[in-house]
Design a protein around this motif. Sequence first.
Motif, PDB file in Angstrom:
ATOM      1  N   SER A 140       0.825  -1.205   0.000  1.00 17.17           N
ATOM      2  CA  SER A 140       0.000   0.000   0.000  1.00 17.17           C
ATOM      3  C   SER A 140       0.860   1.256   0.000  1.00 17.17           C
ATOM      4  O   SER A 140       0.563   2.215  -0.708  1.00 17.17           O
ATOM      5  N   LEU A 148       0.587   6.528  -1.199  1.00 17.02           N
ATOM      6  CA  LEU A 148       0.175   5.176  -1.549  1.00 17.02           C
ATOM      7  C   LEU A 148       0.817   4.780  -2.872  1.00 17.02           C
ATOM      8  O   LEU A 148       1.068   5.632  -3.729  1.00 17.02           O
ATOM      9  N   LEU A 154      -6.692   0.074  -4.914  1.00 15.93           N
ATOM     10  CA  LEU A 154      -6.133  -0.774  -3.859  1.00 15.93           C
ATOM     11  C   LEU A 154      -7.234  -1.600  -3.204  1.00 15.93           C
ATOM     12  O   LEU A 154      -7.111  -2.826  -3.040  1.00 15.93           O
ATOM     13  N   MET A 181      -1.100  -7.057   3.936  1.00 14.05           N
ATOM     14  CA  MET A 181      -0.914  -5.734   3.340  1.00 14.05           C
ATOM     15  C   MET A 181       0.237  -4.983   3.995  1.00 14.05           C
ATOM     16  O   MET A 181       0.228  -4.733   5.198  1.00 14.05           O
ATOM     17  N   ALA A 198       1.873  -1.981   5.147  1.00 14.08           N
ATOM     18  CA  ALA A 198       1.407  -0.647   5.533  1.00 14.08           C
ATOM     19  C   ALA A 198       2.275  -0.170   6.685  1.00 14.08           C
ATOM     20  O   ALA A 198       2.234  -0.739   7.773  1.00 14.08           O
ATOM     21  N   ALA A 252      -1.592   4.693   5.800  1.00 15.97           N
ATOM     22  CA  ALA A 252      -1.673   3.423   5.070  1.00 15.97           C
ATOM     23  C   ALA A 252      -2.305   2.343   5.939  1.00 15.97           C
ATOM     24  O   ALA A 252      -3.088   1.514   5.451  1.00 15.97           O
ATOM     25  N   HIS A 312      -6.026   2.542   5.742  1.00 10.90           N
ATOM     26  CA  HIS A 312      -6.558   1.888   4.546  1.00 10.90           C
ATOM     27  C   HIS A 312      -6.577   0.370   4.727  1.00 10.90           C
ATOM     28  O   HIS A 312      -7.548  -0.298   4.358  1.00 10.90           O
TER      29      HIS A 312
END
Length: 554
Positions: free
Chosen positions: A297, A322, A329, A345, A347, A352, A355
């Motif tokens: 991400s 990002l 995404l 993910m 991050a 991030a 998300h």
Amino acid sequence: MLADLLITNAHVLTQDPAHPRAGTLVIHGGRILAVDPDIDIPARTVFDAAGLTVVPGFNDVHSHSVWFGLGLMEAALGDARSLEDVYAAIGAAAAELAPDDWVVASGFSPLLLGGAQPDRDRLDEASGGRPVWIKHSSGHACTLNSAALDLVAATQDLTAVIDGGVVVRGADGRPTGLLEENAMRLIQELMLPYPLETIEKALELATAHYLTEGITSVTDAGIAGGWIGHSPREFGAYQSARDKGLLSVRMQPMLVLDALRPLSGHSDDGGGLGLDAGIRSGLGDEWLRIGPVKIFSDGSLLGSTAYMSEDYVGCTHNHGYLQMDAGELREQALAAYRAGWPIAMHAIGDAAVEHAISIITEAQETYGLNCFPNRIEHGGVVQPEQLDRIAEAGIVLVPQPHFITEFGDGMAELLGPARTELSYSAAGLLRRGAVLPGSSDRPVSNGRPLDVMQSFVERLTPSGRTYGPEERITAEQALAAYTTGSAAATGTSGEKGSLSPGLLADLVFLDQDPTTVHPSRIGATQVLGTMVGGELRYAHPDFPSFPNTAEDSR
């Protein structure tokens, strides 16, 4: 019944709350048959452990074995502490090569040089005009010299806008040679894919090294695609390495999102992203199994490209970014999850992470749970309320505490005091009842588990400052992270993580109990032997004489 192996006179830290300490283990068929049995069980082989500490095999749930193994075959820059060191290493490597050969180097960390970057012209001089490709230890940037840039420019446009990446230029508009994030694809288009035989060799070197550190299981966080993959056929190299006996430890590779493709089939099947024939996460066995899908991400804290909710200190108007559009995404992550791929993910910044939490919770609420826990890799900055939601949703956050030991001063300078307290949580996860695994992100950082455990406990930066003191954990909790915590994070608690009857006989012999020594001495603990599936695969020269130990295992 005649068991395969009886281990006596051991100080066993089983990590099984029902029987936390033991003196005797019985192993049969590659698994633990009994712990401190009430009756005598005869065995073909009896080993007197002479009081050594025995723990479950260490499990690193975020590493990069091919990358690490390739680094063992390339010029090493991990010890460089000045640009002159870099130029000297490049020159020494170039002296061994033909005039047109590439000089490929690994392990360069600008943070260890106060942020200094190599000069492309000095690299030209050092290499004697040979093209140079320097891979940064963060994995999120690389550096090329002029000769390499010219070769890239012959087939690709260095001036084109790159989504999620930057070709860095100097004040004069000339490329400096530094490629960030997705801009690294420019050089990878030229140099990749690697031959499968090279990838197999890298796996052989990496996994043989793991045994010397007590590692018996590894999750490789991203193969077969994106800027982190080495070949679209990379998983095939893992299979071949296993078939040839080159894979010394158990592996759970994650395929990168880029490796998946839209699936066709009946309209009732839901479509999504996956592999042909519907192959998905979970396929395999106790030695080699496909893991979650790895999704990037944001970028790197070390490179100031991790996506933060606030600017980096001293970097006005820069809070990272990002690597793809937020809507895209979400859409792609949900499409992969729908087809049976748990999410892992990447991050690092708190923006991030937000998300990642949103996407994973939506996936779980919409489609239910998949075969493995969903994960957020790294969590360089995580707000307290985000930790609450991570724990509530059963998401596994995978931090790397040894980043603090190696890069903590530089990270603290970029984050400032308030965010440093929220960085790479450990105790905060345990207080909330969340899973805490052990991981290193090797070769970005040192991956020796006992060193990482010490970092979990001390959280000391290179200058000796304590980094987020409220996030320190005990040595017992650090050992649990690398055993039961990692098993839970990888969905394998029914196979490994503790030395309990029925589980795999993956174990490590240590010269001292790392949970009772002073925290500063945890890393000094020596691995004297490593056993995988009841087979002694590594023996230190100081390991007690083991019956029928092959000469080449010492």
